[in-house]
Design an enzyme around this catalytic site. Structure first.
Site, mmCIF file in Angstrom:
data_model
loop_
_atom_site.group_PDB
_atom_site.id
_atom_site.type_symbol
_atom_site.label_atom_id
_atom_site.label_comp_id
_atom_site.label_asym_id
_atom_site.label_seq_id
_atom_site.Cartn_x
_atom_site.Cartn_y
_atom_site.Cartn_z
ATOM 1 N N CYS A 386 -2.537 6.791 10.908
ATOM 2 C CA CYS A 386 -3.732 6.182 10.332
ATOM 3 C C CYS A 386 -4.952 6.363 11.253
ATOM 4 C CB CYS A 386 -3.462 4.724 9.995
ATOM 5 S SG CYS A 386 -4.624 4.097 8.771
ATOM 6 N N HIS A 548 0.977 5.041 6.821
ATOM 7 C CA HIS A 548 1.784 4.358 7.841
ATOM 8 C C HIS A 548 3.258 4.636 7.531
ATOM 9 C CE1 HIS A 548 -1.276 1.975 9.933
ATOM 10 N NE2 HIS A 548 -1.886 1.887 8.767
ATOM 11 N N GLU A 550 5.667 4.438 9.254
ATOM 12 C CA GLU A 550 6.580 3.491 9.935
ATOM 13 C C GLU A 550 7.070 2.385 9.002
ATOM 14 O OE1 GLU A 550 3.362 3.925 10.565
ATOM 15 O OE2 GLU A 550 2.338 2.083 11.180
HETATM 16 N N1 GLN Z 1 -9.715 1.417 10.991
HETATM 17 C C1 GLN Z 1 -9.283 2.484 10.193
HETATM 18 C C2 GLN Z 1 -9.597 2.286 8.721
HETATM 19 O O1 GLN Z 1 -9.855 1.205 8.281
HETATM 20 C C3 GLN Z 1 -7.797 2.734 10.392
HETATM 21 C C4 GLN Z 1 -6.943 1.639 9.859
HETATM 22 C C5 GLN Z 1 -5.532 1.711 10.363
HETATM 23 O O2 GLN Z 1 -5.245 2.367 11.345
HETATM 24 N N2 GLN Z 1 -4.640 1.002 9.723
HETATM 25 O O3 GLN Z 1 -9.587 3.226 7.976
#
Ligand code: GLN
Length: 571
Positions: A386, A548, A550
């Protein structure tokens, strides 16, 4: 009719109620039953979405876009099933529904009261979440004696009255301290927990005793006398090396069979935990080991145990390691430490691979970008999750595409906004509408054939698994928006998301020209593409994802990207 197992905790929190609940569920599933697990969180928050990870551990994301307590993650990791957001019930949701109903006049002039309306709403939610299952195991968060969990215990007692005792079983998990100055295991706090639970009308059918060491005969008998339950129902659960050995330990005490008996059920098939055993022994005695740095930001907040904020990443590395028979030695590295000292970054050379996890805001970002640059230049395996993908894009734009001031608009204005807010998110932010409004849950991505990412999804069997899931998802009109436009494409996978920003489409071709490969995208209804995966073909392993992954890794069914990453680290 679904039968219920209610798990409550005594003495204190943090003794592993979640993993014990998941372990019991795993065992019963192994006896051939369709089992689900439900988590009750007595807090007033509607969900865990706005909770700080340092306050309550990681925020878990479900396929259907729920932002939930991390225990749901534990259940999924043990059961290898997708658990929907309705399996998490909070006080906030219960009261939210009641007040909404009252405003709509649905109570037809009645006085709306704690009893019966609150327990009724709890029961309604429990029935809804357990539908189509033989057994539902309900974990009640917090500790017996907390004011907050009284309505939930009341609801369980009322459920028992409706369904009959043969259909509801109670498990109390307690902790037996061994104070160091006397080196003796004390049962008193457990006795008090039993008494407190008794005040709600609930007598436990089983007591699971967590402690540093196994419970001896004398103490088992003491508890037997006090709680008035047979000592065969007093189960010892001492500290262990890996949580995945808990089902094996509980089975040694035949807990599964005893619970089935209590619920008047017979095993539908013989329990076979051989494969599970094999994976556990690989975790405990790996052939070789790799050293991994997780470069994150929460490292400097008090004495907080950081690992809880990234528990799913930890577990995903472990699952991949178990599949490959490689031990993973995980280290938490503070991204900020690279910002203050020039030499510090060279310490990363002692690691076999680097992960940059998800994150928000500017803190530690420059340090993370340095770490990414280090992995890219030194051919060190890199996995970006992400924010870890977004920062890898920024690093590449700055250092390989000569856009020196490239950045994400999350951290201010820039001439090269290579990461920008999703247009649909802009309005929400202007209204400060933060709760449950990110791009959340499973979204389909089309993978580029023959890319590294595609190969990994294929090799691990996930591509096939996801294509099958897709058929189900297509039928659900409420979830269909998650698919985007798919056409006849064969290479579609599903991963969970939690973000507001994305790769700015205006910069994609420039980045591609300089060698970055976009190996997967989500195609929206309006025909725009959201980039979901990146990779560098000439690198040993340099992969990032907007998702994600994970949240979809299980013991015995590891996440493809973690699998590929750990494999590359071992080479
Ligand atoms: N801050 C980034 C976004 O909002 C990444 C979010 C994250 O890593 N879950 O897109």
């Amino acid at each position: 009719m679904t039968k219920f197992i209610v798990v409550a905790g005594g003495v204190m929190s943090g003794v592993g109620k979640g993993v014990t609940t998941a372990s019991i569920a795993r065992i019963l599933m192994g006896y051939g039953y369709k089992v689900t697990a439900i988590k009750i969180d007595p807090y007033i928050n509607y969900d865990a979405g706005t909770l700080r990870p340092t306050e309550h551990g990681e925020v878990w994301v479900t396929d259907d876009g729920g932002e939930i307590d991390q225990d749901l993650g534990t259940y999924e990791r043990f059961l290898d099933v997708d658990i929907p957001k309705k399996n998490n019930i909070t006080t906030g949701q219960v009261y939210g529904t009641i007040i909404e109903k009252e405003r709509k006049g649905k109570y037809l002039g009645q006085t709306v009261q704690f009893i019966p309306h609150v327990p009724d709403e709890i029961k309604r939610r429990l029935k809804e979440a357990s539908k189509n299952h033989d057994i539902a195991i309900i974990e009640i968060g917090g500790t017996i004696g907390d004011y907050e969990n009284i309505p939930f215990l009341f609801a369980m007692k009322s459920m028992e009255r409706e369904m009959g005792k043969d259909n509801v079983t109670y498990v109390l998990i307690t902790y037996l301290p061994i104070p160091s100055h006397i080196e003796e295991m004390k049962t008193k706090p457990t006795q008090q927990a039993i008494r407190l639970l008794g005040e709600t009308g609930i007598i436990p059918d089983f007591i699971i005793c967590r402690a540093k060491r196994a419970l001896d005969k004398v103490r088992k008998q003491k508890i037997e006398t006090y709680a008035n339950i047979p000592s065969t129902h007093v189960i010892s659960e001492p500290d262990i090396e890996t949580v995945y050995s808990i089902p094996l330990d509980l089975e040694k005490e035949k807990l599964g069979l005893k619970i089935l008996e209590e619920l008047k059920l017979k095993p539908k098939k013989a329990l076979n935990l051989d494969e599970w055993k094999r994976l556990v022994s690989r975790i405990e005695n790996p052939k070789k080991s790799v050293k991994i740095a997780i470069v994150g930001k929460y490292v400097d907040i008090g004495d907080y145990n950081l690992t809880d904020s990234y528990v799913s990443i930890n577990q995903s590395l472990l699952h991949a390691g178990a599949a490959l028979n490689v031990g993973v030695d995980i280290h938490w590295v503070d991204a900020k430490s690279f910002e203050n000292s020039k030499e510090k970054i060279n310490e990363l050379k002692d690691y076999d691979g680097i992960v940059v996890p998800g994150g928000f805001g500017a803190s530690g970002v420059e340090g993370k970008i340095k770490a990414i640059n280090f992995s890219r230049m030194r051919n060190k395996p890199y996995l970006g999750l992400c924010y870890g993908l977004q920062l890898a894009i920024i690093e590449y734009a700055r250092n390989a595409c000569k856009m020196e001031t490239a950045n994400t608009t999350e951290n201010g204005k820039t001439k090269f906004p290579v990461i920008d807010i999703l247009p649909t998110q802009k309005e929400l932010m202007e209204k400060s509408d933060y709760g449950g409004t990110m791009r959340l849950g499973a979204y389909a991505a089309v993978l580029k054939e023959k890319s590294k990412v595609w190969e990994l999804y294929k090799e691990t069997g996930r591509l096939k698994e996801d294509m099958e899931k897709l058929e189900k998802l297509k039928k659900d009109k409420n979830q269909a928006f998650r698919l985007g436009i798919l056409g006849k494409n064969k290479n579609i996978v599903l991963e969970r998301h939690r973000h507001r920003y994305e790769v700015n489409p205006e910069f994609v071709s420039e980045l591609e020209k300089k060698g970055l490969v976009f190996s997967g995208y989500h195609l929206r209804e309006d025909n725009t593409k959201l980039m979901e995966y990146i990779e560098l073909p000439k690198h040993k392993f340099f992969v990032g994802t907007q998702a994600h992954p994970e949240f979809k890794s299980r013991l015995g069914n590891p996440s493809p990207l973690f699998y590929g990453f750990v494999k590359a680290c071992g080479k």
